[in-house]
Design an enzyme around this catalytic site. Structure first.
Site, PDB file in Angstrom:
ATOM      1  N   HIS A  60       0.826  -1.217   0.000  1.00 21.97           N
ATOM      2  CA  HIS A  60       0.000   0.000   0.000  1.00 21.97           C
ATOM      3  C   HIS A  60       0.856   1.260   0.000  1.00 21.97           C
ATOM      4  O   HIS A  60       0.376   2.342   0.327  1.00 21.97           O
ATOM      5  CB  HIS A  60      -0.897   0.030   1.234  1.00 21.97           C
ATOM      6  N   HIS A 222      -6.772  -4.560  -1.508  1.00 19.36           N
ATOM      7  CA  HIS A 222      -6.026  -5.822  -1.517  1.00 19.36           C
ATOM      8  C   HIS A 222      -6.251  -6.628  -2.774  1.00 19.36           C
ATOM      9  O   HIS A 222      -6.151  -7.849  -2.769  1.00 19.36           O
ATOM     10  CB  HIS A 222      -6.394  -6.656  -0.287  1.00 19.36           C
TER      11      HIS A 222
END
Lengths: 334, 222
Positions: A60, A222
Protein backbone atom coordinates in the site's frame (compact mmCIF):
# COMPACT_ATOMS: atom_id res chain seq x y z
CA UNK A 1 2.31 -19.91 -16.91
CA UNK A 2 4.52 -16.89 -17.24
CA UNK A 3 4.52 -14.44 -14.36
CA UNK A 4 3.90 -10.72 -14.54
CA UNK A 5 7.15 -8.75 -14.88
CA UNK A 6 8.12 -7.09 -11.60
CA UNK A 7 11.04 -4.93 -10.46
CA UNK A 8 12.03 -7.37 -7.76
CA UNK A 9 14.90 -9.72 -6.93
CA UNK A 10 12.57 -12.41 -5.63
CA UNK A 11 9.02 -12.53 -4.27
CA UNK A 12 10.40 -13.73 -0.92
CA UNK A 13 12.72 -10.76 -0.47
CA UNK A 14 10.56 -7.97 -1.89
CA UNK A 15 9.48 -6.49 1.46
CA UNK A 16 12.96 -6.61 3.00
CA UNK A 17 14.58 -5.25 -0.15
CA UNK A 18 12.11 -2.35 -0.27
CA UNK A 19 12.70 -1.54 3.42
CA UNK A 20 16.46 -1.55 2.83
CA UNK A 21 15.86 0.89 -0.02
CA UNK A 22 13.68 3.08 2.19
CA UNK A 23 16.50 3.18 4.74
CA UNK A 24 19.06 4.07 2.09
CA UNK A 25 16.86 6.82 0.65
CA UNK A 26 15.73 8.42 3.91
CA UNK A 27 18.37 9.02 6.57
CA UNK A 28 15.62 10.59 8.69
CA UNK A 29 14.30 7.10 9.34
CA UNK A 30 15.66 4.22 11.39
CA UNK A 31 14.75 1.01 9.62
CA UNK A 32 15.02 -2.41 11.25
CA UNK A 33 14.94 -4.45 8.06
CA UNK A 34 14.93 -7.79 9.84
CA UNK A 35 12.04 -7.01 12.18
CA UNK A 36 10.38 -4.76 9.60
CA UNK A 37 9.97 -1.74 11.83
CA UNK A 38 10.39 1.82 10.55
CA UNK A 39 10.72 4.70 13.01
CA UNK A 40 12.00 8.24 13.25
CA UNK A 41 15.78 8.43 13.50
CA UNK A 42 15.88 11.44 15.83
CA UNK A 43 13.58 10.01 18.41
CA UNK A 44 15.10 11.67 21.45
CA UNK A 45 13.36 14.95 20.65
CA UNK A 46 9.90 13.53 21.31
CA UNK A 47 10.08 13.06 25.10
CA UNK A 48 6.63 13.27 26.67
CA UNK A 49 4.84 13.05 23.30
CA UNK A 50 2.12 10.49 22.60
CA UNK A 51 3.63 7.94 20.20
CA UNK A 52 1.68 7.06 17.06
CA UNK A 53 2.23 3.55 15.73
CA UNK A 54 0.57 2.08 12.69
CA UNK A 55 1.26 -0.73 10.31
CA UNK A 56 -0.28 -3.20 7.97
CA UNK A 57 0.43 -5.43 5.06
CA UNK A 58 2.93 -4.21 2.48
CA UNK A 59 1.77 -3.24 -1.00
CA UNK A 60 0.00 0.00 0.00
CA UNK A 61 3.05 2.25 -0.19
CA UNK A 62 3.63 4.98 0.74
CA UNK A 63 1.22 3.90 3.54
CA UNK A 64 2.46 3.39 6.32
CA UNK A 65 6.25 3.71 6.41
CA UNK A 66 6.14 6.69 4.06
CA UNK A 67 4.24 8.61 6.72
CA UNK A 68 6.78 8.15 9.51
CA UNK A 69 8.39 11.40 10.59
CA UNK A 70 7.80 14.64 12.50
CA UNK A 71 4.14 15.62 12.39
CA UNK A 72 2.86 12.17 11.62
CA UNK A 73 3.74 8.61 12.73
CA UNK A 74 6.47 7.62 15.17
CA UNK A 75 6.70 4.08 13.87
CA UNK A 76 5.24 1.73 11.28
CA UNK A 77 5.34 -2.06 11.05
CA UNK A 78 5.36 -3.75 7.66
CA UNK A 79 3.83 -7.16 7.08
CA UNK A 80 4.16 -9.44 4.09
CA UNK A 81 2.36 -8.18 0.99
CA UNK A 82 -1.32 -7.69 1.93
CA UNK A 83 -0.78 -9.52 5.24
CA UNK A 84 -0.95 -7.88 8.64
CA UNK A 85 2.29 -7.67 10.58
CA UNK A 86 2.57 -9.76 13.75
CA UNK A 87 2.11 -8.70 17.40
CA UNK A 88 5.83 -9.04 18.17
CA UNK A 89 6.60 -6.30 15.63
CA UNK A 90 3.95 -3.95 16.97
CA UNK A 91 5.11 -4.54 20.54
CA UNK A 92 8.75 -3.88 19.66
CA UNK A 93 7.82 -0.75 17.70
CA UNK A 94 5.66 0.60 20.53
CA UNK A 95 8.36 -0.06 23.12
CA UNK A 96 10.93 1.67 20.93
CA UNK A 97 8.94 4.87 20.48
CA UNK A 98 7.00 5.17 23.74
CA UNK A 99 8.11 8.45 25.28
CA UNK A 100 6.19 8.14 28.51
CA UNK A 101 2.84 9.50 27.27
CA UNK A 102 1.44 6.26 25.90
CA UNK A 103 0.98 4.79 22.47
CA UNK A 104 -1.82 5.27 19.95
CA UNK A 105 -2.27 2.37 17.53
CA UNK A 106 -3.98 3.40 14.29
CA UNK A 107 -5.48 0.22 12.86
CA UNK A 108 -7.17 -0.29 9.51
CA UNK A 109 -10.28 -2.40 9.99
CA UNK A 110 -9.28 -5.76 8.53
CA UNK A 111 -9.65 -8.94 10.56
CA UNK A 112 -5.93 -9.67 10.51
CA UNK A 113 -4.84 -6.18 11.49
CA UNK A 114 -7.46 -5.98 14.24
CA UNK A 115 -6.48 -9.33 15.78
CA UNK A 116 -2.74 -8.74 15.65
CA UNK A 117 -2.95 -5.20 17.06
CA UNK A 118 -5.31 -6.47 19.78
CA UNK A 119 -2.73 -9.05 20.82
CA UNK A 120 0.02 -6.41 20.69
CA UNK A 121 -2.00 -4.08 22.93
CA UNK A 122 -2.40 -6.89 25.49
CA UNK A 123 1.33 -7.61 25.43
CA UNK A 124 2.08 -3.88 25.78
CA UNK A 125 -0.20 -3.66 28.81
CA UNK A 126 1.82 -6.48 30.39
CA UNK A 127 4.87 -4.26 29.88
CA UNK A 128 3.15 -1.43 31.73
CA UNK A 129 2.78 0.84 28.70
CA UNK A 130 -0.58 2.48 28.17
CA UNK A 131 -2.09 2.27 24.71
CA UNK A 132 -5.26 3.10 22.82
CA UNK A 133 -6.32 1.73 19.47
CA UNK A 134 -8.42 3.57 16.91
CA UNK A 135 -9.99 1.57 14.10
CA UNK A 136 -10.22 3.19 10.70
CA UNK A 137 -13.26 2.00 8.72
CA UNK A 138 -14.17 4.55 6.07
CA UNK A 139 -14.96 2.47 2.99
CA UNK A 140 -18.65 2.81 2.17
CA UNK A 141 -18.51 0.01 -0.42
CA UNK A 142 -18.82 -2.48 2.42
CA UNK A 143 -22.09 -2.73 4.21
CA UNK A 144 -21.30 -2.35 7.89
CA UNK A 145 -23.39 -5.11 9.36
CA UNK A 146 -23.33 -8.37 11.27
CA UNK A 147 -22.79 -10.05 7.92
CA UNK A 148 -19.43 -8.55 7.04
CA UNK A 149 -16.11 -7.92 8.77
CA UNK A 150 -17.22 -4.28 8.76
CA UNK A 151 -16.08 -1.40 6.62
CA UNK A 152 -12.50 -1.44 5.43
CA UNK A 153 -9.93 1.14 6.40
CA UNK A 154 -8.65 2.98 3.32
CA UNK A 155 -7.97 6.65 2.51
CA UNK A 156 -9.10 8.02 5.89
CA UNK A 157 -6.06 6.28 7.40
CA UNK A 158 -3.87 9.00 5.89
CA UNK A 159 -6.16 11.72 7.29
CA UNK A 160 -6.12 10.17 10.76
CA UNK A 161 -2.34 9.71 10.74
CA UNK A 162 -1.77 13.31 9.64
CA UNK A 163 -4.26 15.01 11.94
CA UNK A 164 -3.67 12.90 15.06
CA UNK A 165 0.06 13.17 14.37
CA UNK A 166 -0.16 16.96 14.38
CA UNK A 167 -2.10 17.01 17.64
CA UNK A 168 0.39 14.65 19.29
CA UNK A 169 3.21 16.92 18.17
CA UNK A 170 1.53 19.79 20.04
CA UNK A 171 1.71 17.84 23.27
CA UNK A 172 -1.90 16.67 23.62
CA UNK A 173 -2.50 13.64 25.84
CA UNK A 174 -3.37 10.13 24.69
CA UNK A 175 -7.14 10.54 25.14
CA UNK A 176 -7.16 13.74 23.07
CA UNK A 177 -5.00 12.28 20.30
CA UNK A 178 -7.14 9.15 20.15
CA UNK A 179 -10.24 11.33 20.22
CA UNK A 180 -9.24 13.39 17.20
CA UNK A 181 -8.35 10.21 15.27
CA UNK A 182 -11.81 8.84 16.09
CA UNK A 183 -13.40 12.09 14.99
CA UNK A 184 -11.53 12.04 11.68
CA UNK A 185 -12.64 8.47 11.09
CA UNK A 186 -16.25 9.21 12.02
CA UNK A 187 -16.42 12.12 9.58
CA UNK A 188 -14.56 10.53 6.66
CA UNK A 189 -15.84 8.26 3.89
CA UNK A 190 -14.18 6.60 0.89
CA UNK A 191 -15.10 4.74 -2.27
CA UNK A 192 -12.83 3.07 -4.85
CA UNK A 193 -13.04 1.90 -8.45
CA UNK A 194 -10.54 -0.37 -10.25
CA UNK A 195 -9.93 -0.50 -13.98
CA UNK A 196 -8.03 -3.76 -13.58
CA UNK A 197 -6.56 -6.20 -11.07
CA UNK A 198 -3.25 -6.07 -9.25
CA UNK A 199 -0.60 -8.78 -9.12
CA UNK A 200 1.10 -9.78 -5.88
CA UNK A 201 4.76 -10.75 -6.27
CA UNK A 202 4.08 -14.16 -4.70
CA UNK A 203 1.12 -15.03 -6.93
CA UNK A 204 2.65 -13.59 -10.11
CA UNK A 205 -0.83 -13.67 -11.61
CA UNK A 206 -3.53 -10.98 -11.64
CA UNK A 207 -5.92 -11.01 -8.67
CA UNK A 208 -8.95 -11.25 -10.94
CA UNK A 209 -9.83 -11.17 -14.63
CA UNK A 210 -11.73 -8.30 -16.20
CA UNK A 211 -13.10 -7.93 -19.68
CA UNK A 212 -11.74 -5.18 -21.95
CA UNK A 213 -14.60 -2.85 -21.17
CA UNK A 214 -15.27 -3.80 -17.57
CA UNK A 215 -14.40 -2.20 -14.25
CA UNK A 216 -14.77 -3.27 -10.62
CA UNK A 217 -16.81 -0.88 -8.51
CA UNK A 218 -16.45 -0.68 -4.74
CA UNK A 219 -12.99 -2.19 -4.37
CA UNK A 220 -10.76 -2.38 -1.33
CA UNK A 221 -6.98 -2.15 -1.31
CA UNK A 222 -6.03 -5.82 -1.52
CA UNK A 223 -6.78 -6.66 -5.11
CA UNK A 224 -10.06 -8.24 -4.11
CA UNK A 225 -12.90 -7.83 -6.59
CA UNK A 226 -15.39 -5.06 -5.82
CA UNK A 227 -19.02 -5.23 -4.90
CA UNK A 228 -20.03 -5.34 -8.54
CA UNK A 229 -18.72 -5.29 -12.07
CA UNK A 230 -19.78 -2.46 -14.39
CA UNK A 231 -19.07 -1.28 -17.93
CA UNK A 232 -16.17 1.15 -18.45
CA UNK A 233 -17.26 4.80 -18.64
CA UNK A 234 -15.71 8.27 -19.02
CA UNK A 235 -13.88 9.73 -15.98
CA UNK A 236 -16.74 12.14 -15.30
CA UNK A 237 -19.13 9.24 -14.77
CA UNK A 238 -16.71 7.23 -12.64
CA UNK A 239 -15.89 10.24 -10.48
CA UNK A 240 -19.63 10.86 -10.19
CA UNK A 241 -20.19 7.28 -9.02
CA UNK A 242 -17.59 7.63 -6.28
CA UNK A 243 -18.84 11.03 -5.14
CA UNK A 244 -22.42 9.77 -5.11
CA UNK A 245 -21.49 6.73 -3.00
CA UNK A 246 -19.53 8.81 -0.49
CA UNK A 247 -22.10 11.59 -0.17
CA UNK A 248 -25.03 9.18 0.03
CA UNK A 249 -23.49 7.78 3.21
CA UNK A 250 -22.66 11.04 5.00
CA UNK A 251 -23.73 14.61 4.41
CA UNK A 252 -20.63 16.56 3.39
CA UNK A 253 -22.39 19.85 2.67
CA UNK A 254 -19.89 22.55 3.63
CA UNK A 255 -16.12 22.33 3.75
CA UNK A 256 -14.19 19.12 3.15
CA UNK A 257 -10.68 17.79 2.86
CA UNK A 258 -10.49 15.61 -0.26
CA UNK A 259 -8.10 12.87 -1.32
CA UNK A 260 -8.18 11.64 -4.91
CA UNK A 261 -6.00 8.61 -4.47
CA UNK A 262 -4.39 6.52 -7.17
CA UNK A 263 -4.44 2.75 -6.63
CA UNK A 264 -0.88 2.42 -7.91
CA UNK A 265 -0.92 2.20 -11.69
CA UNK A 266 -3.00 5.15 -12.80
CA UNK A 267 -0.94 8.09 -14.06
CA UNK A 268 -1.21 11.49 -12.37
CA UNK A 269 -2.51 12.84 -15.67
CA UNK A 270 -5.61 10.70 -15.18
CA UNK A 271 -5.86 11.37 -11.44
CA UNK A 272 -6.04 15.10 -12.15
CA UNK A 273 -8.78 14.45 -14.70
CA UNK A 274 -10.62 12.61 -11.93
CA UNK A 275 -9.92 15.37 -9.39
CA UNK A 276 -11.43 17.94 -11.70
CA UNK A 277 -14.59 15.87 -12.05
CA UNK A 278 -14.72 15.19 -8.31
CA UNK A 279 -14.47 18.84 -7.34
CA UNK A 280 -17.12 19.78 -9.91
CA UNK A 281 -19.48 17.05 -8.73
CA UNK A 282 -18.95 18.11 -5.12
CA UNK A 283 -19.48 21.76 -5.92
CA UNK A 284 -22.88 21.00 -7.40
CA UNK A 285 -23.73 19.27 -4.11
CA UNK A 286 -22.68 22.22 -1.99
CA UNK A 287 -19.36 20.71 -0.89
CA UNK A 288 -16.27 22.96 -1.04
CA UNK A 289 -12.87 21.31 -1.03
CA UNK A 290 -10.73 23.42 1.29
CA UNK A 291 -7.66 21.13 1.26
CA UNK A 292 -6.77 18.33 -1.12
CA UNK A 293 -4.28 15.67 -2.05
CA UNK A 294 -4.00 14.11 -5.49
CA UNK A 295 -1.66 11.17 -5.98
CA UNK A 296 -0.74 7.63 -4.98
CA UNK A 297 -1.00 7.45 -1.18
CA UNK A 298 -2.95 4.33 -0.22
CA UNK A 299 -2.24 1.93 -3.02
CA UNK A 300 -2.95 -1.63 -4.03
CA UNK A 301 0.35 -2.57 -5.71
CA UNK A 302 0.01 -2.09 -9.47
CA UNK A 303 -3.75 -1.72 -9.64
CA UNK A 304 -5.12 0.88 -12.07
CA UNK A 305 -7.93 2.91 -10.58
CA UNK A 306 -8.68 5.49 -7.94
CA UNK A 307 -10.49 6.14 -4.72
CA UNK A 308 -12.10 9.28 -3.33
CA UNK A 309 -11.95 10.09 0.38
CA UNK A 310 -13.68 13.04 1.97
CA UNK A 311 -13.39 14.34 5.53
CA UNK A 312 -15.64 17.03 6.98
CA UNK A 313 -13.39 20.00 7.61
CA UNK A 314 -13.82 22.34 10.54
CA UNK A 315 -11.31 25.04 11.54
CA UNK A 316 -9.59 22.77 14.09
CA UNK A 317 -9.05 19.92 11.66
CA UNK A 318 -7.83 22.25 8.91
CA UNK A 319 -5.40 23.83 11.37
CA UNK A 320 -4.04 20.39 12.27
CA UNK A 321 -3.94 19.43 8.60
CA UNK A 322 -1.85 22.54 7.86
CA UNK A 323 0.61 21.85 10.69
CA UNK A 324 4.16 21.03 9.58
CA UNK A 325 4.87 17.49 8.48
CA UNK A 326 8.13 15.97 7.31
CA UNK A 327 7.88 12.39 6.10
CA UNK A 328 9.04 10.64 2.91
CA UNK A 329 5.60 10.92 1.30
CA UNK A 330 4.02 13.99 2.89
CA UNK A 331 5.99 17.12 3.56
CA UNK A 332 4.99 20.73 4.08
CA UNK A 333 5.60 23.66 6.37
CA UNK A 334 8.58 22.01 8.01
CA UNK B 1 -5.55 -57.27 18.87
CA UNK B 2 -8.26 -54.66 18.67
CA UNK B 3 -7.72 -50.92 18.82
CA UNK B 4 -7.66 -49.13 22.11
CA UNK B 5 -11.16 -48.07 23.07
CA UNK B 6 -12.37 -44.72 24.17
CA UNK B 7 -12.42 -45.72 27.79
CA UNK B 8 -8.77 -46.69 27.62
CA UNK B 9 -6.06 -44.17 28.18
CA UNK B 10 -4.80 -43.68 24.64
CA UNK B 11 -1.57 -42.43 26.09
CA UNK B 12 -0.77 -39.71 23.58
CA UNK B 13 2.67 -38.44 24.45
CA UNK B 14 4.79 -35.60 23.16
CA UNK B 15 6.08 -37.66 20.22
CA UNK B 16 2.53 -38.06 18.97
CA UNK B 17 2.04 -34.30 18.96
CA UNK B 18 5.32 -33.70 17.15
CA UNK B 19 4.16 -36.22 14.55
CA UNK B 20 0.83 -34.37 14.20
CA UNK B 21 2.58 -31.06 13.61
CA UNK B 22 5.01 -32.69 11.18
CA UNK B 23 2.13 -34.20 9.19
CA UNK B 24 0.23 -30.91 9.27
CA UNK B 25 3.29 -29.00 8.07
CA UNK B 26 3.80 -31.50 5.22
CA UNK B 27 0.14 -31.36 4.23
CA UNK B 28 0.13 -27.56 4.24
CA UNK B 29 3.30 -27.53 2.11
CA UNK B 30 1.80 -30.04 -0.32
CA UNK B 31 -1.50 -28.18 -0.55
CA UNK B 32 0.01 -24.69 -0.53
CA UNK B 33 -0.97 -23.92 -4.13
CA UNK B 34 -4.53 -25.15 -3.67
CA UNK B 35 -5.04 -23.11 -0.49
CA UNK B 36 -3.61 -20.05 -2.20
CA UNK B 37 -5.82 -20.41 -5.24
CA UNK B 38 -8.93 -20.88 -3.07
CA UNK B 39 -7.91 -17.66 -1.31
CA UNK B 40 -7.32 -15.86 -4.61
CA UNK B 41 -10.96 -16.43 -5.51
CA UNK B 42 -12.46 -14.78 -2.43
CA UNK B 43 -9.55 -13.28 -0.51
CA UNK B 44 -6.13 -12.05 -1.43
CA UNK B 45 -4.41 -15.23 -2.55
CA UNK B 46 -1.85 -15.90 0.16
CA UNK B 47 -3.38 -18.38 2.60
CA UNK B 48 -1.16 -21.28 1.50
CA UNK B 49 1.98 -19.15 1.47
CA UNK B 50 1.27 -17.70 4.91
CA UNK B 51 0.39 -21.00 6.61
CA UNK B 52 3.36 -22.72 5.00
CA UNK B 53 5.62 -20.01 6.40
CA UNK B 54 4.03 -20.51 9.82
CA UNK B 55 4.25 -24.29 9.98
CA UNK B 56 7.79 -24.23 8.60
CA UNK B 57 8.66 -21.88 11.46
CA UNK B 58 6.78 -24.08 13.95
CA UNK B 59 8.65 -27.17 12.80
CA UNK B 60 11.96 -25.32 13.19
CA UNK B 61 10.98 -24.02 16.64
CA UNK B 62 10.13 -27.52 17.87
CA UNK B 63 13.47 -28.82 16.59
CA UNK B 64 15.39 -25.95 18.12
CA UNK B 65 13.74 -26.31 21.51
CA UNK B 66 12.15 -29.76 21.89
CA UNK B 67 9.13 -29.53 24.18
CA UNK B 68 8.92 -31.80 27.21
CA UNK B 69 5.20 -32.51 27.25
CA UNK B 70 2.20 -32.35 24.87
CA UNK B 71 0.78 -29.06 26.12
CA UNK B 72 4.15 -27.35 25.77
CA UNK B 73 4.45 -28.56 22.17
CA UNK B 74 1.11 -27.07 21.16
CA UNK B 75 1.67 -23.80 23.02
CA UNK B 76 5.01 -23.48 21.26
CA UNK B 77 3.39 -24.11 17.88
CA UNK B 78 0.66 -21.55 18.61
CA UNK B 79 3.11 -18.90 19.75
CA UNK B 80 5.26 -19.47 16.67
CA UNK B 81 2.26 -19.19 14.35
CA UNK B 82 1.23 -15.90 15.98
CA UNK B 83 4.77 -14.56 15.58
CA UNK B 84 5.32 -15.65 12.01
CA UNK B 85 2.09 -15.84 10.00
CA UNK B 86 0.44 -12.43 10.31
CA UNK B 87 -2.93 -11.69 8.76
CA UNK B 88 -5.96 -13.24 10.43
CA UNK B 89 -4.74 -16.84 10.15
CA UNK B 90 -1.78 -16.22 12.46
CA UNK B 91 -3.77 -15.14 15.51
CA UNK B 92 -6.63 -17.57 14.77
CA UNK B 93 -4.60 -20.75 14.21
CA UNK B 94 -2.13 -19.61 16.85
CA UNK B 95 -4.96 -19.31 19.35
CA UNK B 96 -6.34 -22.76 18.50
CA UNK B 97 -2.97 -24.36 19.26
CA UNK B 98 -2.14 -22.21 22.29
CA UNK B 99 -5.50 -22.76 23.96
CA UNK B 100 -5.51 -26.47 23.17
CA UNK B 101 -2.00 -26.74 24.58
CA UNK B 102 -2.86 -24.77 27.70
CA UNK B 103 -5.86 -26.99 28.31
CA UNK B 104 -3.58 -30.04 28.23
CA UNK B 105 -1.54 -28.52 31.06
CA UNK B 106 1.67 -30.29 31.98
CA UNK B 107 0.45 -33.85 31.57
CA UNK B 108 3.07 -36.12 30.02
CA UNK B 109 0.45 -38.36 28.50
CA UNK B 110 -3.12 -37.52 27.54
CA UNK B 111 -6.10 -39.65 26.59
CA UNK B 112 -8.06 -39.22 23.37
CA UNK B 113 -10.92 -37.77 25.38
CA UNK B 114 -8.62 -35.29 27.10
CA UNK B 115 -7.30 -34.21 23.71
CA UNK B 116 -10.84 -33.78 22.37
CA UNK B 117 -11.76 -31.64 25.39
CA UNK B 118 -8.61 -29.57 24.91
CA UNK B 119 -9.47 -29.01 21.24
CA UNK B 120 -12.89 -27.81 22.43
CA UNK B 121 -11.07 -25.23 24.56
CA UNK B 122 -9.01 -24.23 21.51
CA UNK B 123 -12.18 -23.86 19.46
CA UNK B 124 -13.82 -21.75 22.16
CA UNK B 125 -10.74 -19.52 22.16
CA UNK B 126 -10.79 -18.98 18.42
CA UNK B 127 -14.53 -18.29 18.40
CA UNK B 128 -14.10 -15.72 21.16
CA UNK B 129 -11.25 -14.05 19.27
CA UNK B 130 -12.74 -14.10 15.77
CA UNK B 131 -16.41 -14.04 16.67
CA UNK B 132 -17.38 -16.57 14.00
CA UNK B 133 -20.29 -19.01 14.28
CA UNK B 134 -21.12 -22.05 12.17
CA UNK B 135 -22.30 -20.90 8.74
CA UNK B 136 -20.08 -17.82 8.51
CA UNK B 137 -17.81 -19.61 6.00
CA UNK B 138 -14.70 -19.93 8.16
CA UNK B 139 -12.52 -22.57 9.82
CA UNK B 140 -15.18 -22.78 12.54
CA UNK B 141 -17.46 -24.52 10.01
CA UNK B 142 -14.97 -27.39 10.03
CA UNK B 143 -13.92 -27.42 13.68
CA UNK B 144 -17.42 -27.58 15.15
CA UNK B 145 -18.77 -30.63 13.29
CA UNK B 146 -15.40 -32.43 13.34
CA UNK B 147 -15.12 -32.01 17.10
CA UNK B 148 -18.75 -33.12 17.52
CA UNK B 149 -18.01 -36.23 15.47
CA UNK B 150 -14.90 -36.95 17.51
CA UNK B 151 -16.69 -36.57 20.85
CA UNK B 152 -19.61 -38.68 19.63
CA UNK B 153 -17.27 -41.39 18.36
CA UNK B 154 -15.35 -41.52 21.62
CA UNK B 155 -18.59 -41.54 23.64
CA UNK B 156 -20.07 -44.35 21.53
CA UNK B 157 -17.12 -46.52 22.36
CA UNK B 158 -15.86 -46.55 18.79
CA UNK B 159 -12.15 -47.26 18.42
CA UNK B 160 -9.93 -44.23 18.90
CA UNK B 161 -8.66 -44.65 15.35
CA UNK B 162 -12.23 -44.84 14.08
CA UNK B 163 -13.33 -41.77 16.02
CA UNK B 164 -10.48 -39.59 14.73
CA UNK B 165 -10.89 -40.99 11.22
CA UNK B 166 -14.59 -40.17 11.23
CA UNK B 167 -13.83 -36.68 12.51
CA UNK B 168 -11.39 -36.11 9.62
CA UNK B 169 -14.02 -37.34 7.13
CA UNK B 170 -16.55 -34.93 8.61
CA UNK B 171 -13.97 -32.14 8.48
CA UNK B 172 -13.31 -32.68 4.79
CA UNK B 173 -16.96 -32.80 3.91
CA UNK B 174 -17.64 -29.73 6.09
CA UNK B 175 -14.93 -27.82 4.21
CA UNK B 176 -16.65 -28.61 0.91
CA UNK B 177 -19.97 -27.59 2.45
CA UNK B 178 -18.67 -24.03 2.75
CA UNK B 179 -18.83 -23.71 -1.06
CA UNK B 180 -22.40 -22.38 -1.35
CA UNK B 181 -22.18 -20.20 1.75
CA UNK B 182 -21.93 -16.42 1.79
CA UNK B 183 -18.96 -15.26 3.86
CA UNK B 184 -19.77 -13.21 6.94
CA UNK B 185 -16.31 -12.91 8.43
CA UNK B 186 -12.90 -11.88 7.20
CA UNK B 187 -11.92 -10.51 3.86
CA UNK B 188 -14.27 -12.73 1.85
CA UNK B 189 -17.24 -11.00 3.53
CA UNK B 190 -16.52 -7.86 1.50
CA UNK B 191 -17.64 -9.74 -1.59
CA UNK B 192 -21.16 -10.34 -0.32
CA UNK B 193 -22.96 -12.77 -2.62
CA UNK B 194 -19.89 -13.00 -4.84
CA UNK B 195 -18.27 -15.11 -2.12
CA UNK B 196 -20.80 -17.88 -2.84
CA UNK B 197 -19.64 -20.82 -4.95
CA UNK B 198 -16.12 -20.98 -3.51
CA UNK B 199 -14.66 -23.22 -0.81
CA UNK B 200 -13.39 -21.23 2.16
CA UNK B 201 -9.58 -21.45 2.31
CA UNK B 202 -9.56 -21.41 6.13
CA UNK B 203 -12.04 -24.29 6.19
CA UNK B 204 -9.85 -26.17 3.69
CA UNK B 205 -6.72 -25.74 5.80
CA UNK B 206 -8.63 -26.75 8.95
CA UNK B 207 -9.58 -30.01 7.23
CA UNK B 208 -5.88 -30.69 6.55
CA UNK B 209 -5.19 -30.32 10.25
CA UNK B 210 -7.94 -32.83 11.16
CA UNK B 211 -6.75 -35.34 8.54
CA UNK B 212 -3.19 -35.04 9.82
CA UNK B 213 -4.48 -35.66 13.34
CA UNK B 214 -6.32 -38.82 12.24
CA UNK B 215 -3.20 -40.05 10.44
CA UNK B 216 -1.07 -39.47 13.52
CA UNK B 217 -3.60 -41.40 15.61
CA UNK B 218 -3.70 -44.20 13.04
CA UNK B 219 0.07 -44.33 12.76
CA UNK B 220 0.96 -44.13 16.41
CA UNK B 221 3.07 -46.84 18.01
CA UNK B 222 1.05 -49.04 20.29
Amino acid sequence: MSSMKKLINSPESVVSDALAGLAAAHPGLTVDVERRIVRRAAHASTAGKVALVSGGGSGHEPLHAGFVGPGMLDAACAGEVFTSPVPDQMLAAAQAVDAGAGVLFLVKNYTGDVLNFQMAAELLEDEGIESRSVLINDDVAVEDSLYTAGRRGTGATLFAEKIAGALAERGADLAAVAGVAERVNATSRSFGIALGPCTTPAAGQPSFQLGEDEIEVGIGIHGEPGRRRAPMAPAAELAGLAVEAVCADLDFTGDAIALVNGMGASPLLELYVVYNEVQAALKSRGVSIVRNLVGNYVTSLDMPGFSVTLCRADADLVDLWDAPVNTPALRWGA
Amino acid sequence: MSDAHAGDAAGLEVGFFLDWIERTASAVAAEKERLTSLDAAIGDGDHGTNLDRGFTAARAALEAKPPEFPGAALVQVGTTLISSVGGASGPLYGTVFRRTGKALGEAESVSARELADAIAAGLAGVQKLGGASVGDKTMVDVFVPALDALLAGLADGASVDGAFGAAADVAESAARSTIPLRARKGRASYLGERSEGHEDPGAASAALLWRALAESVGGRAR
